[in-house]
Design a protein around this motif. Structure first.
Motif, PDB file in Angstrom:
ATOM      1  N   GLY A  79      33.013  37.816  46.627  1.00 41.20           N
ATOM      2  CA  GLY A  79      31.251  37.044  46.328  1.00 41.20           C
ATOM      3  C   GLY A  79      31.796  35.589  45.195  1.00 41.20           C
ATOM      4  O   GLY A  79      30.919  34.320  45.309  1.00 41.20           O
ATOM      5  N   ARG A  80      33.156  35.340  45.395  1.00 41.73           N
ATOM      6  CA  ARG A  80      33.689  33.888  44.422  1.00 41.73           C
ATOM      7  C   ARG A  80      33.829  32.713  46.261  1.00 41.73           C
ATOM      8  O   ARG A  80      34.313  33.658  46.956  1.00 41.73           O
ATOM      9  CB  ARG A  80      35.147  34.092  43.773  1.00 41.73           C
ATOM     10  CG  ARG A  80      34.874  34.817  42.453  1.00 41.73           C
ATOM     11  CD  ARG A  80      35.632  35.030  41.861  1.00 41.73           C
ATOM     12  NE  ARG A  80      35.818  35.716  40.389  1.00 41.73           N
ATOM     13  CZ  ARG A  80      35.999  34.972  39.608  1.00 41.73           C
ATOM     14  NH1 ARG A  80      35.359  33.931  39.390  1.00 41.73           N
ATOM     15  NH2 ARG A  80      35.849  35.733  38.612  1.00 41.73           N
ATOM     16  N   THR A  81      33.784  31.445  46.093  1.00 41.97           N
ATOM     17  CA  THR A  81      34.243  30.635  47.074  1.00 41.97           C
ATOM     18  C   THR A  81      35.817  30.017  46.547  1.00 41.97           C
ATOM     19  O   THR A  81      35.131  30.222  45.404  1.00 41.97           O
ATOM     20  CB  THR A  81      33.003  29.285  46.791  1.00 41.97           C
ATOM     21  OG1 THR A  81      31.536  30.153  47.085  1.00 41.97           O
ATOM     22  CG2 THR A  81      34.084  28.223  47.844  1.00 41.97           C
ATOM     23  N   LEU A  82      36.229  30.216  47.472  1.00 42.12           N
ATOM     24  CA  LEU A  82      37.494  29.915  47.080  1.00 42.12           C
ATOM     25  C   LEU A  82      37.758  27.723  47.326  1.00 42.12           C
ATOM     26  O   LEU A  82      37.598  27.868  47.864  1.00 42.12           O
ATOM     27  CB  LEU A  82      38.646  30.124  47.873  1.00 42.12           C
ATOM     28  CG  LEU A  82      38.371  31.697  48.362  1.00 42.12           C
ATOM     29  CD1 LEU A  82      39.710  32.415  49.651  1.00 42.12           C
ATOM     30  CD2 LEU A  82      38.399  32.333  46.452  1.00 42.12           C
ATOM     31  N   PRO A  83      37.823  27.810  45.817  1.00 36.93           N
ATOM     32  CA  PRO A  83      38.096  25.872  45.671  1.00 36.93           C
ATOM     33  C   PRO A  83      38.932  25.260  46.508  1.00 36.93           C
ATOM     34  O   PRO A  83      40.469  25.961  46.663  1.00 36.93           O
ATOM     35  CB  PRO A  83      38.296  25.589  44.147  1.00 36.93           C
ATOM     36  CG  PRO A  83      37.732  27.148  43.448  1.00 36.93           C
ATOM     37  CD  PRO A  83      37.846  28.013  44.638  1.00 36.93           C
TER      38      PRO A  83
END
Length: 431
Positions: free
Chosen positions: A375-379
């Protein structure tokens, strides 16, 4: 199977044609390889080794029939037509039972090749080159050929009894140790042309006298040392000028190519040159799981920055604890100071950490990493820092995609080397 039968003819016609032999049982490697093959319209050759998969289960716990089912399931999931799949058996012979005396070890080797043949493995590398209890470390051509002929007869009988087409064979006595070298690589020399010719002549004579003429007609390859190898921390890159005499042996052969083991970590240009020179079957294994682990550790570092509750390098620390608790897969191979052995456990080119990923504790650590990233966007900034190869990927990036990209980069090198868009020999050798 047809691509294996086409390799020698392609070389003689001046067309560069090769195939990567994927020597791995890692689920992600197998799945990505099959998806890559489907997308590029390529046949896929996947091989299991005698230590990895055998009638006693090997270190994967799989018999040859189990491994076949495993790969077919992955093919179906990837949408890959099984008609384009070739299964091979690598280093089939007495190697897993070398601690036994030769008669007992060879009886087990016969059961091994029979099981592979019965499971429909179409390519078999016969490796009886290593001595058993009380024998020299490396056996001479005659003993090796006699044992290889015996195993070939058993494999042919097994396919006949099971209503299957007989396999093609690869032979040879200058066979590298599976999984890369664990000694210094100074002075590595290609097989001499004289030794290659002697190996072929001896096998041809003995296969005929031992009643394995039919199998002899299906020998498509000879394992030789082209002058490539990798160890824990070094890679010996192919130098075509050193193998020129060896390559000349193929000029007198109409149906043979060379099989090159330990081609992991070779530059793309040298993989292409190997194929152009006749080393048409390129074995790769640890290089694929090394790339997978490299990406996994990059994600471990990203998770450490994104989620304070995850902790610092949680996965790497879990793997270190596991390998220290269960040192059997690395202890006798990695030497030096405690600091040096720590580095080798995680970053050695021989990638012995690959034996630990199926362990329950390792799977739990990987699952925890996955949960930290879901669920996280990988910066992009963290990708630049820890996974720069993924920065330019178009589309969403999750953990599975990052791992597949790492494996695909290796597969792309082999695909480009195996058959370029322009098959003119003069242009191929400039790659």
């Amino acid at each position: 199977m047809s691509i294996l039968l086409d390799l020698a003819a392609a070389r003689r016609s001046g067309r560069r044609l090769g195939i990567a032999s994927i020597c791995s049982a890692h689920p992600d490697v197998i799945a990505t390889t099959l998806a890559h093959g489907r997308e590029h319209g390529r046949a896929v050759l996947i091989e299991a080794t005698c230590n990895q998969v055998n009638q006693e289960g090997g270190y994967t716990g799989m018999t040859p029939a189990d491994f076949r089912r495993f790969v077919i399931e992955k093919a179906e999931s990837a949408g890959f037509d099984p008609a384009g799949l070739v299964l091979g058996g690598d280093h089939l012979g007495p190697n897993p039972w070398r601690h036994l005396e030769a008669p007992e070890a060879m009886a087990k080797a016969e059961a091994l090749v029979a099981a592979y043949a019965a499971a429909g493995f179409g390519k078999i590398h016969l490796d009886a080159s290593m001595g058993c209890k009380g024998e020299p470390e490396a056996l001479d051509d005659e003993v090796t050929a006699r044992r290889a002929a015996r195993l070939a007869r058993v494999a042919d009988e097994s396919t006949r009894d099971n209503g299957l087409p007989p396999p093609v064979y690869v032979i040879g006595t200058e066979v590298p140790v599976p999984g890369g070298a664990w000694h210094a690589l100074e002075g590595l020399q290609p097989t001499s042309a004289a030794a290659a010719r002697q190996t072929l002549a001896t096998h041809r004579t003995i296969f005929r006298t031992e009643g394995a003429e039919a199998a002899l007609e299906r020998v498509i390859g000879l394992v030789v040392q082209p002058g490539v190898e990798f160890g824990h921390e070094e890679v010996v890159v192919y130098r075509p000028e050193r193998a020129r005499d060896l390559v000349g042996v193929l000029d007198g052969e109409t149906s043979l190519v060379f099989e090159a083991h330990s081609t992991d970590y070779q530059p793309r240009a040298m993989l292409a040159q190997l194929v152009a020179d006749g080393f048409a079957i390129l074995k790769v294994g640890p290089g694929l799981t090394f790339a997978w682990r490299e990406a996994l550790y990059g994600l471990d570092l990203i998770a450490s920055e994104l989620d304070l509750a995850y902790g610092e390098r949680s996965l790497a620390k879990a793997m270190e604890a596991l390998m220290l608790t269960e040192p059997g897969h690395w202890q006798r191979y990695y030497q030096g100071s405690a600091e040096h052995r720590h580095l080798l456990r995680h970053y050695s080119y021989s990638d012995r950490i690959r034996y630990y990923w199926p362990n329950k504790l390792a799977r739990q650590a990987v699952a925890r990493l996955s949960q930290a990233l879901v669920g996280r966007t990988l910066p992009a900034t963290l990708l630049h820092q820890f996974m720069p190869a993924a920065v330019d990927h178009e589309g969403p990036l999750d953990m599975a995609t990052c791992l597949a990209l790492a494996i695909r980069r290796v597969l792309d090198d082999y695909a480009a080397a195996a058959s370029p868009p322009n098959t003119n020999r003069a242009s191929v050798t400039k790659l």
